[in-house]
Design an enzyme around this catalytic site. Structure first.
Site, PDB file in Angstrom:
ATOM      1  N   GLU A 132      -2.015  11.190  -0.454  1.00 39.41           N
ATOM      2  CA  GLU A 132      -3.287  10.392  -0.278  1.00 39.41           C
ATOM      3  C   GLU A 132      -3.442   9.992   1.492  1.00 39.41           C
ATOM      4  O   GLU A 132      -4.284  10.056   1.762  1.00 39.41           O
ATOM      5  CB  GLU A 132      -3.148   9.275  -1.172  1.00 39.41           C
ATOM      6  CG  GLU A 132      -4.634   8.212  -1.033  1.00 39.41           C
ATOM      7  CD  GLU A 132      -4.712   7.333   0.219  1.00 39.41           C
ATOM      8  OE1 GLU A 132      -5.933   6.624   0.014  1.00 39.41           O
ATOM      9  OE2 GLU A 132      -3.893   7.207   0.734  1.00 39.41           O
ATOM     10  N   GLU A 133      -2.093   9.570   2.031  1.00 38.00           N
ATOM     11  CA  GLU A 133      -2.109   8.891   3.076  1.00 38.00           C
ATOM     12  C   GLU A 133      -2.608  10.036   4.169  1.00 38.00           C
ATOM     13  O   GLU A 133      -3.518   9.713   5.029  1.00 38.00           O
ATOM     14  CB  GLU A 133      -0.909   8.226   3.613  1.00 38.00           C
ATOM     15  CG  GLU A 133      -0.436   7.104   2.806  1.00 38.00           C
ATOM     16  CD  GLU A 133      -1.489   6.043   3.050  1.00 38.00           C
ATOM     17  OE1 GLU A 133      -2.391   6.107   3.521  1.00 38.00           O
ATOM     18  OE2 GLU A 133      -1.074   4.816   2.436  1.00 38.00           O
ATOM     19  N   HIS A 192      -0.494  -0.003   7.099  1.00 44.16           N
ATOM     20  CA  HIS A 192      -0.157   1.203   7.674  1.00 44.16           C
ATOM     21  C   HIS A 192       1.053   0.993   8.658  1.00 44.16           C
ATOM     22  O   HIS A 192       1.370   1.979   9.531  1.00 44.16           O
ATOM     23  CB  HIS A 192      -1.075   2.059   7.938  1.00 44.16           C
ATOM     24  CG  HIS A 192      -1.889   2.707   6.974  1.00 44.16           C
ATOM     25  ND1 HIS A 192      -2.974   3.566   7.411  1.00 44.16           N
ATOM     26  CD2 HIS A 192      -1.924   2.572   5.631  1.00 44.16           C
ATOM     27  CE1 HIS A 192      -3.609   4.234   6.136  1.00 44.16           C
ATOM     28  NE2 HIS A 192      -2.891   3.380   5.016  1.00 44.16           N
ATOM     29  N   ASP A 222       0.878  -1.324   0.032  1.00 44.93           N
ATOM     30  CA  ASP A 222       0.030  -0.098  -0.009  1.00 44.93           C
ATOM     31  C   ASP A 222       0.861   1.442   0.006  1.00 44.93           C
ATOM     32  O   ASP A 222       1.580   1.636   0.908  1.00 44.93           O
ATOM     33  CB  ASP A 222      -0.734  -0.160   1.236  1.00 44.93           C
ATOM     34  CG  ASP A 222      -1.713   1.396   1.235  1.00 44.93           C
ATOM     35  OD1 ASP A 222      -1.831   2.131   0.473  1.00 44.93           O
ATOM     36  OD2 ASP A 222      -2.324   1.486   2.472  1.00 44.93           O
TER      37      ASP A 222
END
Length: 734
Positions: free
Chosen positions: A408-409, A536, A371
Site C-alpha cells: 500500500e505504501e 511516515h 500506520d
C-alpha cells in the site's frame, strides 16, 4: 466523618455505574436494529453483548508488538515474516487463509541519495533521522534514510525556487508572478496535496528536481512539543512516501488487469516501464533542520505572497538567487517484485456468497506502529473473537473476509491487484468494504463513508462504551473532532452532513478503499481512532505508540467492538442494513456544490435537469425504506437472497464503463480521488473535472450519464419496493 463521606462517595459511584449499565441495557433492548426482523433482534443483541466480553488490551498489545518490533518495508524479508504471523494467527483462530501473490513493478528501496549545498558554501545536508537514547528503536540498522518511492534518477545542481505546497495552483501563481522554475530545483513543503503531484507539476513546469520538507508551521514546534519530548516533528523527522501518479491505481505495468505472477500461465502482458509516464526528475524529502540550511541562504529580492510563509525563523523568499546552488542526486532502480495479499475467510452459514470485507495493509515505511499496524492488530484480535464465536456455534450468516494488503505504501498496489483479480466475483458478491488503515492511532474517532454506510457507523458507535467514561463512542465523537494530519489531509468536496449528526467525511485517495469503491462500486467506509502522528517517519514505533498514541492500550479493544458490531450487523441482518434514503440527500448536496464550481466561470449554468431526477429518486428511496420497514416488521424472510442481491447492486449504478475523463480506471461517477491533488475526495468527479478545466464542452454528455446512473438507481429502488410487496411509488419507474 471522613469514613462516612468516603462510604457515601463509594455508594454513589456504584449507583452511577449501575445507572450506566441499566441505560446501556435499556438502549440495547429498545434499539431497533436496522435490517433485522423482530424475531432475530434479541439474538443479535445477545451475540453482540457476548462479543464485547472477549476483547483484551493485552491481546491487542501483543499483536501490535509482534507486528511492529522491526522495520518491514514491502519486499523485505521482515515484511514476509509479518505476512506469516498474520496468516498463522488467522489460521489458529479457525479461519481459512489464502495468500495471493502478485508480481508488480516496485522501487528497490531508497537507492542512493545526496543533497548538498554547493554555493556559497559546500555542505552536505542530513537525510537521516537522529538517534535518541529514550527510543531504542531509532538505532535499528535496517532503517532507511528518508526517501520518496518512484523518484526519477538524476544528479543535478541548480538554483532554488520555493513553491509553497507545490500544488497546481501554487505553480500557476508562480507563473503569474513571473517566476520560472525551468532548470531550477523546486523546494516545496508537505501538505495541501499528495506528494506525487508536487513532483508532477514541477516536472511539467520544467524543474530539474524537487526537495520536499515538513514545515514546523504544519507539524513542528509551532504546534507543540517535538519528538521525543512531544508528538510533533522535530528537526530531523522525515516524511517518506510514494510519488506514484499514474491515471489508475495499482501496478504501473498492468492497468486494469491483475499482475499475476510472471510464471503463471495467464500472467498479463506488461507495459514497457518507459512508456508508463513515471517521474523522470529526482525527488527527495528532507527534515526541516536540513531545509533551514537552504531557506536561510535564499537571497531573492521578493518575499513570498500571503499564506506561503512557513514556521522557520526567516522571511521565506520565492527565489534563492544566483549565489545559492544546491545539488540533488537520486539513483533509484525499479524492478518487478513479488507482493502478497493475505485473505482470511469465515464462510457464512446461510448466505456464503454474500461477502462482508474488512481490510488494512501490513507493509510500513518503518515500524508501522500506528500506520498501518494498529489497524492490523485490531483486525487480528477481531478475527480471534469471531473465530471463538464460530467455534461455539455462532457462525455469521454471511461470509466475512479479512484482508491484509501488501504494497500500500508504494502506491495502494496490493488491494488494487486483488480487486482486479476478483472484479467479476466482487461485483456480484461484495456487500461492503471497510478499511481500517492505522485504525487505532489515537483517542478520537473519525470516519468517512459512502452514503449507504453512514447510518451503520452511527448506530454501531452508539452501542459501544468509550473507555473510562460514561459516554458511548458516538457521544465522545460528537464532542471531539478528529484533527487529522496537517501534512497529508487536504481540502476536498465538503462532507454531506445532516443537522445533529457527527461529520462523516467523503472517501478520497490514499488507502485501500480506492479499488473496491471507485473501480468496482462496493459501498465502503474508513474508520478509526485518530491522534498525533509522526507520519511516515522512522519514529512510528512502539516507543511513540506507548507514549503518545494510546498509553492505555484500551482503544484497540474499543475499536474492535465498533468494527465487530458493524461487521456482525452486516453479516447477520436479514436485509443488508444500507441507508437507502441517504442517496438522494447526499446527491443533492454534491450536485449543488458541482453547480457552484461550474457557475464560477459559467454563471448561467444550471444543474436542475439532474436535480429533477434526484427528486424522483427521493420518492423511490423513501418508498423503498418504508417497504423495507414493513417487510421486516411483519417478520417476512421470503426472497431474502433475491432482495439482498438487488440491494448489493444499488451502488454499482454509479459504475460507468467509460469511466472518468482523467482516468477510465476510475469507473465510479459518484466518487474518486482528486486527480490534481491525490488525497482529496471528488464527489461527482465528472462534473468536478470539467470545472477544473473551466470547460462546458462536455457538460451535456456528463448530464446525460449522471441522469442515467441516478435513474438506474431509482429504478432499482422501485423494483426493490415492489419486491417487498409495496405498491409502486410515484415517479422514477420505466
Amino acid at each position: 466523618m471522613n469514613h462516612y463521606f468516603s462510604f457515601k462517595i463509594a455508594c454513589y459511584a456504584v449507583l452511577l455505574s449501575l445507572g450506566v449499565l441499566i441505560a446501556q441495557a435499556q438502549s440495547s433492548e429498545s434499539q431497533s436494529l436496522t435490517g433485522f426482523v423482530p424475531a432475530r433482534q434479541a439474538a443479535q443483541v445477545k451475540l453482540e453483548s457476548e462479543f464485547k466480553t472477549k476483547q483484551s488490551s493485552a491481546a491487542f498489545k501483543q499483536h501490535l508488538q509482534k507486528l511492529s518490533s522491526v522495520p518491514h518495508i514491502t519486499g523485505s524479508k521482515e515484511n514476509e515474516q509479518v505476512r506469516d504471523y498474520i496468516a498463522e494467527t488467522m489460521r489458529k483462530a479457525g479461519w481459512q487463509v489464502d495468500i495471493y501473490p502478485h508480481d508488480v513493478l516496485l522501487p528497490k528501496g531508497p537507492g542512493e541519495i545526496a543533497v548538498e549545498l554547493v554555493e556559497p558554501v559546500r555542505q552536505p545536508l542530513n537525510i537521516r533521522e537522529f538517534l535518541f537514547k529514550e527510543d531504542k528503536y531509532s538505532s535499528d540498522p535496517r532503517l532507511t534514510p528518508g526517501y520518496n518511492a518512484w523518484s526519477g534518477s538524476g544528479d543535478v545542481t541548480a538554483e532554488v525556487v520555493y513553491a509553497n505546497y507545490g500544488r497546481k495552483e501554487d505553480f500557476e501563481q508562480l507563473k503569474a508572478m513571473g517566476i520560472s522554475v525551468k532548470d531550477k530545483i523546486v523546494l516545496a513543503r508537505y501538505g495541501g496535496n499528495f506528494r506525487g503531484y508536487k513532483a508532477q507539476w514541477a516536472q511539467a513546469a520544467g524543474a530539474l528536481g524537487v526537495i520536499i520538507f515538513t514545515d514546523p508551521a504544519d507539524s513542528g514546534y509551532m504546534r507543540g512539543l517535538t519528538f521525543p519530548e512531544g508528538p510533533y516533528y522535530s528537526e530531523s523527522v522525515i516524511q517518506r512516501g510514494s510519488l506514484l501518479t499514474t491515471p489508475y491505481t495499482g501496478d504501473p505495468l498492468t492497468p486494469g488487469e491483475a499482475a499475476l505472477p510472471m510464471d503463471a500461465k495467464n500472467t498479463p502482458k506488461r507495459l514497457d516501464q518507459n512508456a508508463v509516464g513515471l517521474h523522470k526528475i529526482p525527488v527527495t524529502p528532507l527534515p526541516y533542520g536540513s531545509a533551514t540550511d537552504i531557506l536561510k541562504r535564499m537571497t531573492g529580492s521578493r518575499a513570498v505572497p500571503a499564506g506561503w510563509q512557513g514556521g522557520l525563523p526567516y522571511t521565506y523568499r520565492l527565489e534563492g538567487g544566483k549565489g545559492l546552488k544546491v545539488r540533488l542526486m537520486v539513483k533509484q532502480e525499479k524492478t518487478i517484485q513479488r507482493i502478497y495479499q493475505v485473505v482470511g475467510t469465515l464462510t457464512g452459514a446461510d448466505f456464503p456468497d454474500e461477502w462482508i470485507i474488512a481490510g488494512c495493509h501490513y507493509d510500513a515505511w518503518s515500524y508501522g506502529a500506528t500506520d498501518p499496524n494498529s489497524g492490523t492488530a485490531m483486525l487480528l484480535s477481531m478475527t480471534e473473537t469471531l473465530g471463538k464465536l464460530a467455534k461455539a456455534g455462532q457462525r455469521p450468516r454471511r461470509t466475512i473476509k479479512v484482508c491484509h494488503w501488501d504494497a500500500e505504501e508504494p502506491g495502494v498496489i496490493g488491494s488494487a491487484e486483488w480487486s482486479e483479480q476478483f472484479r467479476d466475483e466482487l461485483t456480484q458478491k461484495a456487500v461492503a468494504y471497510m478499511n481500517y488503515d492505522a485504525a487505532v492511532s489515537g483517542r478520537t474517532f473519525g470516519a468517512s463513508a459512502s452514503p449507504s454506510m453512514k447510518k451503520l457507523i452511527i448506530e454501531a458507535t452508539q452501542s459501544v462504551q468509550y473507555p473510562d467514561s460514561n459516554q458511548t463512542v458516538y457521544q465522545h465523537w460528537m464532542g471531539h473532532k478528529a484533527a487529522g494530519n496537517p501534512t497529508r489531509v487536504t481540502g476536498s468536496s465538503a462532507p454531506a452532513t445532516l443537522a445533529g449528526e457527527p461529520t462523516i467525511g467523503n472517501l478520497g485517495g490514499g488507502s485501500d478503499h480506492i479499488a473496491p469503491y471507485m473501480h468496482i462500486g462496493i459501498p465502503s467506509l474508513s474508520a478509526g481512532m485518530e491522534g498525533p502522528t509522526l507520519y511516515h517517519s522512522q519514529y512510528d514505533d512502539l516507543f511513540f505508540y506507548d507514549k503518545f498514541a494510546d498509553p492505555t492500550y484500551k482503544m484497540g479493544p474499543m475499536m474492535e467492538q465498533v468494527v465487530g458490531t458493524m461487521t456482525m450487523r452486516l453479516a447477520n441482518a436479514d436485509l443488508v442494513p444500507y441507508d437507502v434514503a441517504r442517496y438522494p440527500t447526499d446527491l443533492a448536496i454534491h450536485l449543488k456544490a458541482a453547480e457552484k464550481a461550474i457557475q464560477a466561470y459559467a454563471p448561467s449554468y444550471s444543474i436542475a435537469p439532474v436535480l429533477n431526477v434526484v427528486a424522483d429518486l427521493k420518492k423511490n428511496a423513501d418508498a423503498c425504506e418504508a417497504a423495507r420497514q414493513n417487510y421486516l416488521k411483519s417478520g417476512r424472510t421470503d426472497k431474502l437472497v433475491e432482495l439482498n442481491r438487488e440491494l448489493r447492486l444499488l451502488e454499482r449504478s454509479f459504475i460507468d464503463p467509460k469511466g472518468n475523463a482523467f482516468g477510465a480506471w476510475y469507473r465510479s461517477l459518484y466518487a474518486s480521488s482528486d486527480p490534481n491533488s491525490g488525497y482529496a475526495s471528488w464527489m461527482l468527479p465528472g462534473f468536478l473535472y470539467e470545472a477544473s478545466l473551466k470547460s462546458t464542452a462536455n457538460l451535456p454528455d456528463l448530464e446525460s450519464r449522471y441522469k442515467k446512473a441516478i435513474q438506474t438507481l431509482s429504478d432499482k429502488l422501485l423494483a426493490l419496493s415492489q419486491g417487498m410487496g409495496n405498491p409502486a411509488a410515484v415517479g422514477g419507474g420505466k
